[in-house]
Every structure is written in structure tokens, then in C-alpha cells.
Design a protein around this motif. Structure first.
Motif, PDB file in Angstrom:
ATOM      1  N   ALA A  67      -8.593   3.708  -2.516  1.00 52.39           N
ATOM      2  CA  ALA A  67      -7.410   2.852  -2.599  1.00 52.39           C
ATOM      3  C   ALA A  67      -6.455   3.261  -1.480  1.00 52.39           C
ATOM      4  CB  ALA A  67      -6.736   3.002  -3.959  1.00 52.39           C
ATOM      5  N   LYS A  68      -6.270   2.368  -0.521  1.00 52.91           N
ATOM      6  CA  LYS A  68      -5.417   2.700   0.616  1.00 52.91           C
ATOM      7  C   LYS A  68      -3.962   2.731   0.191  1.00 52.91           C
ATOM      8  CE  LYS A  68      -8.589   1.016   4.142  1.00 52.91           C
ATOM      9  NZ  LYS A  68      -8.766   0.167   5.346  1.00 52.91           N
ATOM     10  N   ARG A  69      -3.233   3.666   0.744  1.00 49.59           N
ATOM     11  CA  ARG A  69      -1.843   3.859   0.373  1.00 49.59           C
ATOM     12  C   ARG A  69      -0.931   3.813   1.595  1.00 49.59           C
ATOM     13  NH1 ARG A  69      -3.114   2.312  -3.872  1.00 49.59           N
ATOM     14  NH2 ARG A  69      -3.355   3.532  -5.795  1.00 49.59           N
ATOM     15  N   ALA A  70       0.278   3.258   1.371  1.00 48.07           N
ATOM     16  CA  ALA A  70       1.296   3.254   2.413  1.00 48.07           C
ATOM     17  C   ALA A  70       1.976   4.620   2.426  1.00 48.07           C
ATOM     18  CB  ALA A  70       2.308   2.153   2.133  1.00 48.07           C
ATOM     19  N   LYS A  71       2.993   4.778   3.240  1.00 47.99           N
ATOM     20  CA  LYS A  71       3.705   6.053   3.266  1.00 47.99           C
ATOM     21  C   LYS A  71       4.389   6.287   1.924  1.00 47.99           C
ATOM     22  CE  LYS A  71       7.708   4.026   5.660  1.00 47.99           C
ATOM     23  NZ  LYS A  71       8.566   4.134   6.863  1.00 47.99           N
ATOM     24  N   GLN A  72       4.666   7.525   1.639  1.00 54.69           N
ATOM     25  CA  GLN A  72       5.139   7.924   0.312  1.00 54.69           C
ATOM     26  C   GLN A  72       6.412   7.202  -0.105  1.00 54.69           C
ATOM     27  OE1 GLN A  72       4.877  12.136  -0.550  1.00 54.69           O
ATOM     28  NE2 GLN A  72       6.743  12.086  -1.780  1.00 54.69           N
ATOM     29  N   SER A  73       7.317   6.934   0.819  1.00 53.62           N
ATOM     30  CA  SER A  73       8.593   6.297   0.485  1.00 53.62           C
ATOM     31  C   SER A  73       8.404   4.875  -0.048  1.00 53.62           C
ATOM     32  CB  SER A  73       9.513   6.272   1.706  1.00 53.62           C
ATOM     33  OG  SER A  73       8.924   5.533   2.765  1.00 53.62           O
ATOM     34  N   LEU A  74       7.249   4.263   0.235  1.00 54.43           N
ATOM     35  CA  LEU A  74       6.983   2.894  -0.207  1.00 54.43           C
ATOM     36  C   LEU A  74       6.000   2.849  -1.370  1.00 54.43           C
ATOM     37  CD1 LEU A  74       6.544   1.190   3.293  1.00 54.43           C
ATOM     38  CD2 LEU A  74       8.596   1.196   1.851  1.00 54.43           C
ATOM     39  N   ALA A  75       5.507   4.002  -1.785  1.00 60.76           N
ATOM     40  CA  ALA A  75       4.438   4.046  -2.780  1.00 60.76           C
ATOM     41  C   ALA A  75       4.994   4.243  -4.189  1.00 60.76           C
ATOM     42  CB  ALA A  75       3.470   5.177  -2.444  1.00 60.76           C
ATOM     43  N   SER A  76       4.168   3.908  -5.161  1.00 58.08           N
ATOM     44  CA  SER A  76       4.481   4.157  -6.570  1.00 58.08           C
ATOM     45  C   SER A  76       3.467   5.130  -7.147  1.00 58.08           C
ATOM     46  CB  SER A  76       4.437   2.850  -7.373  1.00 58.08           C
ATOM     47  OG  SER A  76       4.442   3.118  -8.763  1.00 58.08           O
ATOM     48  N   LYS A  77       3.969   6.171  -7.767  1.00 60.07           N
ATOM     49  CA  LYS A  77       3.051   7.140  -8.383  1.00 60.07           C
ATOM     50  C   LYS A  77       2.228   6.516  -9.498  1.00 60.07           C
ATOM     51  CE  LYS A  77       6.711   9.046 -11.377  1.00 60.07           C
ATOM     52  NZ  LYS A  77       7.889   8.652 -10.576  1.00 60.07           N
ATOM     53  N   TYR A  78       2.765   5.438 -10.102  1.00 64.75           N
ATOM     54  CA  TYR A  78       2.075   4.840 -11.234  1.00 64.75           C
ATOM     55  C   TYR A  78       0.788   4.135 -10.832  1.00 64.75           C
ATOM     56  CZ  TYR A  78       6.308   6.044 -13.714  1.00 64.75           C
ATOM     57  OH  TYR A  78       7.343   6.749 -14.260  1.00 64.75           O
ATOM     58  N   ASP A  79       0.706   3.632  -9.616  1.00 65.57           N
ATOM     59  CA  ASP A  79      -0.555   3.040  -9.159  1.00 65.57           C
ATOM     60  C   ASP A  79      -1.671   4.083  -9.182  1.00 65.57           C
ATOM     61  OD1 ASP A  79       0.551   0.542  -8.749  1.00 65.57           O
ATOM     62  OD2 ASP A  79       1.023   0.911  -6.650  1.00 65.57           O
ATOM     63  N   ASP A  80      -1.370   5.271  -8.695  1.00 65.08           N
ATOM     64  CA  ASP A  80      -2.362   6.348  -8.680  1.00 65.08           C
ATOM     65  C   ASP A  80      -2.681   6.826 -10.095  1.00 65.08           C
ATOM     66  OD1 ASP A  80      -2.276   6.202  -5.937  1.00 65.08           O
ATOM     67  OD2 ASP A  80      -0.941   7.923  -5.706  1.00 65.08           O
ATOM     68  N   LEU A  81      -1.657   6.925 -10.922  1.00 64.98           N
ATOM     69  CA  LEU A  81      -1.856   7.429 -12.275  1.00 64.98           C
ATOM     70  C   LEU A  81      -2.690   6.475 -13.117  1.00 64.98           C
ATOM     71  CD1 LEU A  81       1.730   8.831 -12.915  1.00 64.98           C
ATOM     72  CD2 LEU A  81      -0.358  10.170 -12.615  1.00 64.98           C
ATOM     73  N   PHE A  82      -2.481   5.175 -12.930  1.00 60.89           N
ATOM     74  CA  PHE A  82      -3.270   4.199 -13.677  1.00 60.89           C
ATOM     75  C   PHE A  82      -4.749   4.310 -13.323  1.00 60.89           C
ATOM     76  CE2 PHE A  82       0.328   1.438 -15.098  1.00 60.89           C
ATOM     77  CZ  PHE A  82      -0.119   1.264 -16.407  1.00 60.89           C
ATOM     78  N   ILE A  83      -5.033   4.459 -12.035  1.00 58.87           N
ATOM     79  CA  ILE A  83      -6.435   4.593 -11.627  1.00 58.87           C
ATOM     80  C   ILE A  83      -7.031   5.869 -12.205  1.00 58.87           C
ATOM     81  CG2 ILE A  83      -8.014   4.827  -9.682  1.00 58.87           C
ATOM     82  CD1 ILE A  83      -6.091   3.200  -8.011  1.00 58.87           C
ATOM     83  N   TYR A  84      -6.287   6.952 -12.089  1.00 60.02           N
ATOM     84  CA  TYR A  84      -6.793   8.234 -12.608  1.00 60.02           C
ATOM     85  C   TYR A  84      -7.093   8.127 -14.099  1.00 60.02           C
ATOM     86  CZ  TYR A  84      -7.111  13.136 -13.848  1.00 60.02           C
ATOM     87  OH  TYR A  84      -7.563  14.334 -14.330  1.00 60.02           O
ATOM     88  N   VAL A  85      -6.129   7.603 -14.855  1.00 59.60           N
ATOM     89  CA  VAL A  85      -6.302   7.489 -16.305  1.00 59.60           C
ATOM     90  C   VAL A  85      -7.493   6.589 -16.641  1.00 59.60           C
ATOM     91  CG1 VAL A  85      -5.264   6.486 -18.374  1.00 59.60           C
ATOM     92  CG2 VAL A  85      -3.909   7.969 -16.899  1.00 59.60           C
ATOM     93  N   SER A  86      -7.598   5.471 -15.950  1.00 63.31           N
ATOM     94  CA  SER A  86      -8.692   4.532 -16.225  1.00 63.31           C
ATOM     95  C   SER A  86     -10.039   5.176 -15.987  1.00 63.31           C
ATOM     96  CB  SER A  86      -8.547   3.288 -15.337  1.00 63.31           C
ATOM     97  OG  SER A  86      -7.366   2.588 -15.629  1.00 63.31           O
ATOM     98  N   ILE A  87     -10.160   5.875 -14.878  1.00 58.94           N
ATOM     99  CA  ILE A  87     -11.452   6.468 -14.535  1.00 58.94           C
ATOM    100  C   ILE A  87     -11.795   7.641 -15.451  1.00 58.94           C
ATOM    101  CG2 ILE A  87     -12.659   7.772 -12.746  1.00 58.94           C
ATOM    102  CD1 ILE A  87     -11.308   5.898 -10.720  1.00 58.94           C
TER     103      ILE A  87
END
Length: 322
Positions: free
Chosen positions: A131-151
């Protein structure tokens, strides 16, 4: 290394995802008596697969984070989340299917129903989701957390040998705050989120599926309309949500032989009737959950949209049920 990148040719650049994730959060907040702004009330009545704004779930979680007294609210939400996602994805999670195949099916499913910037990668001995990510200032931690939890939960990797899974997160551990307690066996500061799973004897070469995201312009416009509360939905609010002028919006839809006023009216009607029916014809509650500040305004909008006043509609339902 082979890669499948998901691309979509589209004129309307409005990103969508299914309503289920937003619905789950709204349902959880209702369960714990956490009050949300009225703009989120109508989402819980949408079908799980209905497309809405890509950013709604992120905005909602950020609101909760700012207003809750529970610093671990997302960790508590996860227990509620995983009960719903497995059935929604309809992926075969039995032991008859390899973990590599499950990961590919998971990636394929979400790329078909969402505008996710994901790609599948295959090597000689593994497959991965990136999952490609923009720079941290534009990112949401929840996008990463949802993927982690789902997997780790939905795909049932939590009991697997961790050596068969490589999980990389794009940012430093502090970015994920108190939710760091959810994360296990991950590498941080890796630029993009990626998950790699080793193949087993059931997996061959060239496992990558061929698929494209085919969300149409009309579906994108309808998703934007459904992301606005019925009380606020109008030609101007819809055009603003899509980032274009009203004239441009009307011109885009004319190409598809569609009228934007019809989309607005149908979206309002479907939303209001759905909320009213699921509230057992409680007009006052429905008015609030559709974003109206008073009953007179709601009644006027209801009559203009449905063709009769709310009490007439409710009485007709009662008559038809006799």
C-alpha cells in the motif's frame, strides 16, 4: 518480481470505498453511547457495500480521537470490527486455502470495491500486498491499522508462525500512538505499508490475478452524494464535495446521459425513507438523523422529495400492513 498495479481510467477523481467501515464505527459509538455529529448519523443505514467518500472513515476516527476520554478507543473498536469484516469480504479462510492465496484474495476484493492505492507483488517464494503511502504529514495512521487488523485477525494470521509473514509499516512507531499495543512482529520506517506471505506447496508460479477497478463516474458522483447528509445535499454541496463547479458537474453527467438533479433527488429519497423505515416510522428521530434541525424543514424537504408529507407516508405504510 512481478507486480500488478491497480489503475482506473476516470474523469471524476473522487475516491470511494464501501460504507461498511464507517458503519461499523458508527454502530460501535452507538453501542458505547459516544455521541457523533449529526452529519454521520445517516451512514449506519446504508448497505455495507454502498460506496461513499474514501475519507469519511478517517475523518470520523480523527473526530473520535480528539473527543474521547479513552486513549485506547481504537483497540477496543477492533474487537467489534473483526466480527463484521470476515463475512463482508467473502474470502475462503478455510485451511484448504494457502495464506498466500488468502492475501491475494483480500487485496483483489478491496481493489475491486475501493480506490485503494494497493498493488500485489509476487516473487518466487512469496506474495505481497503493498500500500503506497504519501509523506507522514498527509497520512492517516488508521489506514495502516485497518490493514494490519484485517490481515492479522480476519485472515487469521495471528496464530501462524510469524516467520512466514513480513509486515512493514511506513512510519516510525510513535506515529501510531497508543495503538502500538496492537502491533506485533512489524518493521517501522519502511516508506510504504507492505505484507509478504511465504508460499507453500499448494502455490505455484504466476498467482497474480488480473483485474481492474471499474467504478464509473456516476457511481463516484452517487458516492459523494451519499456522503452528504440529506439535509445538506444540494447541487452546490455536491459539486463542492467533488471539487468542481456546478456547471462542470452537470456537463460531466450529460456525457453519461444522466441528470445530476435526479441523482440528488433519488439519493435523498432513498436515504430518508431508509432511515424512517429502520426507525419504525419515528419522524422526529429520522429528521435528526438525516441532519434536519427542525420538523417543519424536514417535512418540507420530505414532501418535495417523496411527494407527500411524513405523516401521510407513515399512515400509508400502516394501511398497507393491515
Amino acid at each position: 518480481m512481478t507486480t500488478v498495479q491497480i489503475k482506473s481510467s476516470k474523469m471524476i477523481k473522487y475516491k470511494c470505498r464501501p460504507a461498511i467501515h464507517t458503519k461499523i464505527v458508527c454502530e460501535y459509538c452507538e453501542k458505547i453511547n459516544f455521541s457523533l455529529p449529526s452529519e454521520y448519523a445517516h451512514f449506519k443505514y446504508l448497505p455495507d457495500e454502498e460506496l461513499i467518500s474514501f475519507n469519511t472513515i478517517t475523518n470520523l476516527l480523527n473526530y473520535i480521537e480528539k473527543n474521547t476520554t479513552n486513549p485506547y478507543f481504537f483497540i477496543d473498536l477492533v474487537k467489534f470490527l473483526i466480527l463484521r469484516l470476515e463475512a463482508f469480504t467473502k474470502i475462503d479462510l478455510s485451511t484448504n486455502v494457502s495464506n498466500a492465496s488468502k492475501l491475494l484474495a483480500f487485496t483483489q476484493f478491496y481493489n475491486q470495491v475501493s480506490d485503494l492505492n494497493w498493488c500485489s507483488i509476487e516473487t518466487e517464494d512469496s506474495v505481497g500486498l503493498v500500500a503506497k503511502r504519501a509523506k507522514q504529514s498527509l497520512a492517516s495512521k488508521y489506514d495502516d491499522l485497518f490493514i494490519y487488523v484485517s490481515i492479522m485477525h480476519v485472515l487469521k494470521f495471528k496464530n501462524e508462525d510469524k516467520s512466514n509473514i513480513i509486515m512493514e509499516l511506513p512510519f516510525e512507531s510513535g506515529f501510531y500512538g497508543n495503538n502500538i499495543d496492537l502491533l506485533d512482529n512489524v518493521k517501522f520506517n519502511c516508506e510504504n505499508l507492505s505484507v509478504f506471505v511465504k508460499k507453500d506447496e499448494r502455490d505455484g508460479a504466476n498467482m497474480l490475478p488480473q483485474y481492474l477497478n471499474n467504478i464509473s463516474n456516476i457511481e463516484r458522483i452517487s458516492a459523494a452524494a451519499k456522503s452528504i447528509s440529506p439535509a445538506e445535499l444540494s447541487l452546490i454541496s455536491l459539486a463542492n464535495r467533488l471539487g468542481m463547479s456546478t456547471r462542470t458537474l452537470q456537463r460531466e453527467l450529460k456525457v453519461d446521459d444522466c441528470c445530476v438533479k435526479d441523482i440528488i433527488k433519488n439519493t435523498k429519497a432513498n436515504s430518508i425513507v431508509s432511515v424512517l423505515n429502520k426507525n419504525n416510522s419515528n419522524i422526529k428521530v429520522t429528521a435528526y438523523e438525516c441532519g434536519f434541525k427542525n420538523l417543519s424543514t424536514f417535512s418540507r424537504h420530505f414532501k418535495n422529495t417523496i411527494g407527500c408529507c411524513p405523516t401521510e407516508y407513515v399512515n400509508s405504510l400502516k394501511s398497507n400492513s393491515i
